[in-house]
Design a protein around this motif. Structure first.
Motif, PDB file in Angstrom:
ATOM      1  N   THR A  49     -60.066 -94.473   2.445  1.00 44.27           N
ATOM      2  CA  THR A  49     -59.193 -95.174   3.107  1.00 44.27           C
ATOM      3  C   THR A  49     -59.466 -95.177   4.745  1.00 44.27           C
ATOM      4  O   THR A  49     -60.624 -94.456   5.107  1.00 44.27           O
ATOM      5  N   LYS A  50     -58.791 -95.693   5.592  1.00 48.11           N
ATOM      6  CA  LYS A  50     -59.087 -95.512   7.071  1.00 48.11           C
ATOM      7  C   LYS A  50     -59.125 -94.348   7.665  1.00 48.11           C
ATOM      8  O   LYS A  50     -59.900 -93.870   8.372  1.00 48.11           O
ATOM      9  N   THR A  51     -58.403 -93.288   6.951  1.00 41.50           N
ATOM     10  CA  THR A  51     -58.056 -92.034   7.519  1.00 41.50           C
ATOM     11  C   THR A  51     -58.584 -90.747   6.620  1.00 41.50           C
ATOM     12  O   THR A  51     -58.598 -89.800   7.211  1.00 41.50           O
ATOM     13  N   SER A  52     -59.143 -91.273   5.398  1.00 38.61           N
ATOM     14  CA  SER A  52     -59.323 -90.161   4.421  1.00 38.61           C
ATOM     15  C   SER A  52     -60.577 -90.559   3.553  1.00 38.61           C
ATOM     16  O   SER A  52     -60.763 -91.714   3.217  1.00 38.61           O
ATOM     17  N   VAL A  53     -61.226 -89.630   2.859  1.00 37.61           N
ATOM     18  CA  VAL A  53     -62.134 -89.697   1.871  1.00 37.61           C
ATOM     19  C   VAL A  53     -61.771 -88.881   0.896  1.00 37.61           C
ATOM     20  O   VAL A  53     -61.669 -87.649   1.072  1.00 37.61           O
ATOM     21  N   SER A  54     -61.642 -89.079  -0.474  1.00 42.15           N
ATOM     22  CA  SER A  54     -61.616 -88.209  -1.474  1.00 42.15           C
ATOM     23  C   SER A  54     -62.463 -88.404  -2.716  1.00 42.15           C
ATOM     24  O   SER A  54     -62.976 -89.651  -2.946  1.00 42.15           O
ATOM     25  N   LYS A  55     -62.974 -87.355  -3.222  1.00 47.03           N
ATOM     26  CA  LYS A  55     -63.986 -87.752  -4.299  1.00 47.03           C
ATOM     27  C   LYS A  55     -63.140 -87.113  -5.738  1.00 47.03           C
ATOM     28  O   LYS A  55     -62.757 -86.110  -5.698  1.00 47.03           O
ATOM     29  N   LEU A  56     -63.322 -88.011  -6.604  1.00 43.10           N
ATOM     30  CA  LEU A  56     -62.531 -87.782  -7.951  1.00 43.10           C
ATOM     31  C   LEU A  56     -63.418 -87.844  -9.119  1.00 43.10           C
ATOM     32  O   LEU A  56     -64.449 -88.658  -9.155  1.00 43.10           O
ATOM     33  N   ASN A  70     -53.488-103.427  -2.717  1.00 46.76           N
ATOM     34  CA  ASN A  70     -53.137-101.838  -2.387  1.00 46.76           C
ATOM     35  C   ASN A  70     -53.309-101.151  -3.911  1.00 46.76           C
ATOM     36  O   ASN A  70     -52.604-101.583  -4.693  1.00 46.76           O
ATOM     37  N   ILE A  71     -54.285-100.639  -3.935  1.00 53.38           N
ATOM     38  CA  ILE A  71     -54.581 -99.752  -5.124  1.00 53.38           C
ATOM     39  C   ILE A  71     -54.171 -98.568  -5.377  1.00 53.38           C
ATOM     40  O   ILE A  71     -54.142 -97.800  -4.440  1.00 53.38           O
ATOM     41  N   THR A  72     -53.792 -98.395  -6.407  1.00 53.65           N
ATOM     42  CA  THR A  72     -53.153 -96.995  -6.833  1.00 53.65           C
ATOM     43  C   THR A  72     -53.945 -96.465  -7.873  1.00 53.65           C
ATOM     44  O   THR A  72     -54.025 -96.979  -9.057  1.00 53.65           O
ATOM     45  N   ILE A  73     -54.656 -95.167  -7.578  1.00 52.59           N
ATOM     46  CA  ILE A  73     -55.271 -94.594  -8.489  1.00 52.59           C
ATOM     47  C   ILE A  73     -54.606 -93.326  -9.317  1.00 52.59           C
ATOM     48  O   ILE A  73     -54.255 -92.447  -8.471  1.00 52.59           O
ATOM     49  N   TYR A  74     -54.261 -93.338 -10.509  1.00 59.00           N
ATOM     50  CA  TYR A  74     -53.424 -92.289 -11.263  1.00 59.00           C
ATOM     51  C   TYR A  74     -54.748 -91.254 -11.923  1.00 59.00           C
ATOM     52  O   TYR A  74     -55.375 -91.545 -12.858  1.00 59.00           O
ATOM     53  N   THR A  75     -54.421 -90.055 -11.542  1.00 59.68           N
ATOM     54  CA  THR A  75     -55.497 -88.946 -11.999  1.00 59.68           C
ATOM     55  C   THR A  75     -54.763 -87.539 -12.600  1.00 59.68           C
ATOM     56  O   THR A  75     -53.391 -87.474 -12.500  1.00 59.68           O
ATOM     57  N   ASN A  76     -55.592 -86.893 -13.065  1.00 59.82           N
ATOM     58  CA  ASN A  76     -55.083 -85.452 -13.525  1.00 59.82           C
ATOM     59  C   ASN A  76     -54.428 -84.970 -12.378  1.00 59.82           C
ATOM     60  O   ASN A  76     -53.539 -83.993 -12.519  1.00 59.82           O
ATOM     61  N   ASP A  77     -54.849 -84.962 -11.376  1.00 54.38           N
ATOM     62  CA  ASP A  77     -54.363 -84.345 -10.003  1.00 54.38           C
ATOM     63  C   ASP A  77     -53.394 -84.840  -9.357  1.00 54.38           C
ATOM     64  O   ASP A  77     -52.946 -84.076  -8.199  1.00 54.38           O
ATOM     65  N   GLY A  78     -53.272 -86.152  -9.450  1.00 51.22           N
ATOM     66  CA  GLY A  78     -52.359 -86.894  -8.577  1.00 51.22           C
ATOM     67  C   GLY A  78     -52.375 -88.178  -8.420  1.00 51.22           C
ATOM     68  O   GLY A  78     -53.321 -88.759  -9.337  1.00 51.22           O
ATOM     69  N   ILE A  79     -51.888 -88.754  -7.340  1.00 57.30           N
ATOM     70  CA  ILE A  79     -51.944 -90.232  -7.317  1.00 57.30           C
ATOM     71  C   ILE A  79     -52.641 -90.296  -5.910  1.00 57.30           C
ATOM     72  O   ILE A  79     -52.462 -89.823  -4.853  1.00 57.30           O
ATOM     73  N   TYR A  80     -53.634 -91.413  -6.154  1.00 56.94           N
ATOM     74  CA  TYR A  80     -54.529 -91.792  -4.608  1.00 56.94           C
ATOM     75  C   TYR A  80     -54.038 -93.066  -4.328  1.00 56.94           C
ATOM     76  O   TYR A  80     -53.858 -93.854  -5.274  1.00 56.94           O
TER      77      TYR A  80
END
Length: 148
Positions: A49-56, A70-80
């Motif tokens: 995103t503009k303010t963060s980077v997450s590796k999944l 606006n993309i929502t990513i649903y994972t084992n660890d939460g929502i991104y």
């Protein structure tokens, strides 16, 4: 892997028996598919995103949805969340057993527990709708993905 490490692995009788059993049951191509599947599941997906980077880990992602870019990513660890298009996400994710199940959703084939009529039931018991336009591709991909 260096030569010494390969020799250590090959001298392990239990591992030899497991490999032999696997190859007898699924063949050499089954072993190659299993290794490729393992490699793919270790791959990482970058959510920027503009303010963060997450590796999944790819294997942790259940599905992605989109609404007005606006993309929502649903994972084992939460929502991104991130900004983009599903078309661009699918270009990357299709290499790792993801498929579009309706106009606004991409699902991981490895997370599908079952398909019943127009519903996809995931391993976390979430139910997703599968549209008629995408159903044939999803069903074919799901059945291929569950061959071994």
């Amino acid at each position: 892997m260096n030569t010494k490490r390969i020799q250590d692995v090959l001298s392990d009788k239990n591992l030899q028996n497991n490999l032999s059993t696997f190859i007898n049951r699924y063949g050499r191509s089954g072993l190659e598919q299993a290794m490729q599947y393992y490699i793919n599941m270790q791959k990482e997906y970058t959510c920027k995103t503009k303010t963060s980077v997450s590796k999944l880990k790819m294997s942790d992602i259940y599905y992605l949805t989109i609404r007005k870019h606006n993309i929502t990513i649903y994972t084992n660890d939460g929502i991104y969340h991130k900004y983009g298009t599903l078309k661009n996400e699918l270009k990357t994710l299709s290499l790792y057993n993801f498929v579009m199940c309706n106009q606004s959703c991409i699902v991981s084939l490895t997370q599908i527990k079952s398909i019943c009529n127009d519903d996809i039931i995931l391993s976390n018991n979430v139910k997703l709708h599968m549209s008629r336009n995408y159903a044939p591709k999803v069903l074919i991909a799901f059945s291929r993905n569950n061959l071994f």
